[in-house]
Scaffold this active site. Sequence first.
Site, PDB file in Angstrom:
ATOM      1  N   GLU A   1       0.864  -1.174   0.000  1.00  0.00           N
ATOM      2  CA  GLU A   1       0.000   0.000   0.000  1.00  0.00           C
ATOM      3  C   GLU A   1       0.904   1.229   0.000  1.00  0.00           C
ATOM      4  O   GLU A   1       1.789   1.330   0.861  1.00  0.00           O
ATOM      5  CB  GLU A   1      -0.896  -0.012   1.246  1.00  0.00           C
ATOM      6  CG  GLU A   1      -1.887   1.124   1.259  1.00  0.00           C
ATOM      7  CD  GLU A   1      -2.816   1.094   2.468  1.00  0.00           C
ATOM      8  OE1 GLU A   1      -3.496   2.101   2.682  1.00  0.00           O
ATOM      9  OE2 GLU A   1      -2.867   0.081   3.190  1.00  0.00           O
TER      10      GLU A   1
ATOM     11  N   ARG B   1       4.697 -12.455   9.965  1.00  0.00           N
ATOM     12  CA  ARG B   1       5.449 -11.253   9.627  1.00  0.00           C
ATOM     13  C   ARG B   1       6.742 -11.192  10.429  1.00  0.00           C
ATOM     14  O   ARG B   1       6.875 -11.802  11.478  1.00  0.00           O
ATOM     15  CB  ARG B   1       4.626  -9.978   9.784  1.00  0.00           C
ATOM     16  CG  ARG B   1       4.002  -9.717  11.100  1.00  0.00           C
ATOM     17  CD  ARG B   1       3.387  -8.296  11.135  1.00  0.00           C
ATOM     18  NE  ARG B   1       2.394  -8.058  10.100  1.00  0.00           N
ATOM     19  CZ  ARG B   1       2.358  -6.940   9.350  1.00  0.00           C
ATOM     20  NH1 ARG B   1       3.229  -5.984   9.498  1.00  0.00           N
ATOM     21  NH2 ARG B   1       1.418  -6.778   8.455  1.00  0.00           N
TER      22      ARG B   1
ATOM     23  N   LYS C   1       4.169   0.843  10.253  1.00  0.00           N
ATOM     24  CA  LYS C   1       4.302   2.022   9.389  1.00  0.00           C
ATOM     25  C   LYS C   1       3.802   3.264  10.105  1.00  0.00           C
ATOM     26  O   LYS C   1       4.312   4.350   9.892  1.00  0.00           O
ATOM     27  CB  LYS C   1       3.462   1.819   8.126  1.00  0.00           C
ATOM     28  CG  LYS C   1       4.234   1.280   6.952  1.00  0.00           C
ATOM     29  CD  LYS C   1       3.399   1.440   5.692  1.00  0.00           C
ATOM     30  CE  LYS C   1       3.129   0.102   5.070  1.00  0.00           C
ATOM     31  NZ  LYS C   1       2.166   0.165   3.972  1.00  0.00           N
TER      32      LYS C   1
HETATM   33  P1  ATP Z   1      -0.499  -1.391   6.721  1.00  0.00           P
HETATM   34  O1  ATP Z   1      -0.733  -1.467   8.176  1.00  0.00           O
HETATM   35  O2  ATP Z   1      -0.361   0.004   6.212  1.00  0.00           O
HETATM   36  O3  ATP Z   1      -1.381  -2.278   5.881  1.00  0.00           O
HETATM   37  P2  ATP Z   1       1.562  -3.264   6.060  1.00  0.00           P
HETATM   38  O4  ATP Z   1       2.793  -3.400   6.866  1.00  0.00           O
HETATM   39  O5  ATP Z   1       0.610  -4.385   5.973  1.00  0.00           O
HETATM   40  O6  ATP Z   1       0.947  -1.946   6.592  1.00  0.00           O
HETATM   41  P3  ATP Z   1       1.550  -3.188   3.185  1.00  0.00           P
HETATM   42  O7  ATP Z   1       2.023  -2.113   2.293  1.00  0.00           O
HETATM   43  O8  ATP Z   1       0.122  -3.553   3.147  1.00  0.00           O
HETATM   44  O9  ATP Z   1       1.992  -2.795   4.638  1.00  0.00           O
HETATM   45  O10 ATP Z   1       2.448  -4.468   2.969  1.00  0.00           O
HETATM   46  C1  ATP Z   1       2.761  -5.007   1.705  1.00  0.00           C
HETATM   47  C2  ATP Z   1       3.084  -6.458   1.870  1.00  0.00           C
HETATM   48  O11 ATP Z   1       4.182  -6.647   2.745  1.00  0.00           O
HETATM   49  C3  ATP Z   1       1.908  -7.224   2.435  1.00  0.00           C
HETATM   50  O12 ATP Z   1       1.752  -8.420   1.708  1.00  0.00           O
HETATM   51  C4  ATP Z   1       2.308  -7.492   3.852  1.00  0.00           C
HETATM   52  O13 ATP Z   1       1.750  -8.675   4.296  1.00  0.00           O
HETATM   53  C5  ATP Z   1       3.833  -7.559   3.760  1.00  0.00           C
HETATM   54  N1  ATP Z   1       4.437  -7.152   5.031  1.00  0.00           N
HETATM   55  C6  ATP Z   1       4.232  -6.008   5.697  1.00  0.00           C
HETATM   56  N2  ATP Z   1       4.916  -6.002   6.858  1.00  0.00           N
HETATM   57  C7  ATP Z   1       5.587  -7.167   6.929  1.00  0.00           C
HETATM   58  C8  ATP Z   1       6.469  -7.764   7.893  1.00  0.00           C
HETATM   59  N3  ATP Z   1       6.793  -7.134   9.032  1.00  0.00           N
HETATM   60  N4  ATP Z   1       6.957  -8.988   7.621  1.00  0.00           N
HETATM   61  C9  ATP Z   1       6.643  -9.613   6.482  1.00  0.00           C
HETATM   62  N5  ATP Z   1       5.824  -9.115   5.547  1.00  0.00           N
HETATM   63  C10 ATP Z   1       5.289  -7.907   5.752  1.00  0.00           C
HETATM   64 MG    MG Z   2      -1.359  -4.044   4.636  1.00  0.00          MG
END
Ligand code: ATP
Ligand code: MG
Length: 563
Positions: A35, A261, A271
Site C-alpha cells: 500500500e 510477519r 508504518k
Molecule cells: P499497513 O498497516 O499500512 O497495511 P503493512 O505493513 O501491511 O501496513 P503493506 O504495504 O500492506 O503494509 O504491505 C505489503 C506487503 O508486505 C503485504 O503483503 C504485507 O503482508 C507484507 N508485510 C508487511 N509487513 C511485513 C512484515 N513485518 N513482515 C513480512 N511481511 C510484511
Molecule cells: Mg497491509
Amino acid sequence: MAVNTEAANFIHAIINEDLKAGTYGGRVHTRFPPEPNGYLHIGHAKSICLNFGTAARYNGLCNLRFDDTNPSKEEVEFVESIKEDVRWLGFDWEDRLFYASDYFEQLYEFAVQLIKLGRAYVCDLSPEEIREYRGTLTQPGRNSPYRDRSIEENLDLFRRMREGEFEDGSRVLRAKIDMASPNLNMRDPVMYRIMRQTHHRTGDKWCIYPMYDFAHPLSDYLEGITHSICTLEFEDHRPLYNWYLETLGLQNRPKQIEFARLNLTYTVMSKRILRQLVEEGVVSGWDDPRMPTISGLRRRGVTPAAIRDFCERIGVAKSNSTVDIGLLEHCIREDLNKSAYRVMAVLRPLKVVIENYPEDLVEELDAENNPENPAMGTRKIPFSRVLYIEQDDFLEDPPKKYFRLSPGKEVRLKHAYIIKCERVIKDEKTGEIIELRCTYDPTTRSGGESGNRKVKGTLHWVSARHAVKAEVRLFDHLFLVPNPEEEKDEQGYRALLNPNSMEVLTSCLVEPGLAHATTDKRYQFLRQGYFALDPKDSGPGKLVFNRIVSLRDSWAKIRNSGS
Ligand code: ATP
Ligand code: MG
C-alpha cells in the site's frame, strides 16, 4: 533454468502439491502488493524476497501491484520510493507493474454482479450503527433493516452512489453473507464506501472506493495470480477472500497463503509509528540511517545482498516471533568481511610526535586492502614524524594487561613501526593530555627483514600532514527495549527511544586515500567497524561516513558458545 522442486518451506510444499495436481496448469504467479502509504521496511523485504524468490524458484512470475484503494493516505512519493527499493533489492517486475486502481471499473462490475446474484446490498446505517449491529465475538450480529432491499433498488442506489448523489459516509455497499457467522469478517462486510477524495491516479473520477478485502482477491484473480502470499493477520479474512471468488463463480481461483510477519528487536515495523518518527522529527526522514526502512539501510551502507541473505536465513513460518537484530548485523558483517577495504581512521585524535624520526622524511608504507581477499591488492600509506592515534588508545595509569600505549610502554603502529611512549604533554590549565612524545625503533618496520619483533598491542593511526578530515556518525539501536511495540504505554513509544541512537564525531582524521572514497564502496575502519559514505550529506570536499555496523559480533558469540 531447472526448476528446484525441493520444498524449503511450507509455502513451497503447498506449491509442489499444486504442481503435482496440475491445479494451475503448472503455473506459479505471485505478487508483492504494497500500500503506497509509507516507505518499505525490512519486514517488507521479507515479503519481497519470498514473493519474487518463490516465483524465480519455479520459473514463474511475480507482479508488483500497488494496493491503492484508499486515496486518503496514499502519495506519489511513496509509489516512487517503493519502486526504487524493490529494484535496489535486486528484483524485477518486468512489464508487470499494476495498480489496484487500474481495476476500479472491473471491480465495480463485479459488485454489480453480486447485487444481481442477491449477494450484495446498499445499506443506509451509519458507521456507528453498522458497528453496533455487527455484534461481538461472543454475540451474533443483527441483520441490517436494509438487508432485504430488492435487486432493482440496490442496482439503482449503487449506480447513484457512483454518480455522486449521496453524501460521504451516508451509504455503503455490503456483501450479504451471514450476520451470525462466528467469523466477524463474514458478517456482511462493507465492499464500497462513499469518499470524495482525489486519488493519485484516477483523480476525481470516483467518489466510491472499494475495501481492501473486496479488491484484493479480485485483483489477484484479474492478474492470474496463483498463490497470494500474505501475512498472518489475514488468516481470518481468507474465508471472505474465497467467498468473493466463489460467489462470483470464477475459475482458476488464486489461493491465499499466510506466513508470519517479521519483527525485529530494538526497532518497530509499524508504518504508523515509523511515520510518526518522521513527522515528529525524531529522525531526519524515512531514510535516516537508524530507520529499519530499506532506504535507511541503503543510506547507512547495508548492501542488498546482506538483506537478501538475512531474509533467506530467517525463513518463513506459520507463527509470529521476533528476530534478534543481532542476526541482521551478523549477515551484514558476513557480507562486508570479504569485500570492504580495510583502512585507518582516527575518530578521536590524539597527537603523537616521534622525536627520533627525521623532520622532513615521509615513507610510503605498503598496506594490504583486505587480508581475507588478496585480490583486492595493496596501497601505499604515508608515515611521518607527527601522527594521530585514538585518544582511547592511551592511558597514563593503565591497569594490568593493558596492551595499548602508556608511559614507557611499546606498541606497534599497524603497517609501520614499534613506538615507545617517552613523555606526556598536558594542557597547563586543564590538565588534559594534548600530545604524546614517542620514539620509534627503525629496525621494526612491518614487512621489513627485522620487522617481526613482537609486542602485544597494535594501534591504528594516521599521518598528521597527510590525513583528511571527516565527519563520522555512530549509530545505536533506535529503541532502548527489545520489544518497543509491546512495551509502549499511553505515552506511546517516546519514552522508549534511545537518546543516544546517534553520535556525531566531527573532527575525525582518515588516511589520505579516503579523499577519493565513493558511495559504492564499503570500508572497514580498523578496530572501529564497517563504514560507508553518507550519499546525501557527503559532497565535494566533505566526507561524512556512517558506521554500518560495529565489529563485535554478539550473534556469532551466542552461536559458538554451544547453545
Ligand atoms: P499497513 O498497516 O499500512 O497495511 P503493512 O505493513 O501491511 O501496513 P503493506 O504495504 O500492506 O503494509 O504491505 C505489503 C506487503 O508486505 C503485504 O503483503 C504485507 O503482508 C507484507 N508485510 C508487511 N509487513 C511485513 C512484515 N513485518 N513482515 C513480512 N511481511 C510484511
Ligand atoms: Mg497491509
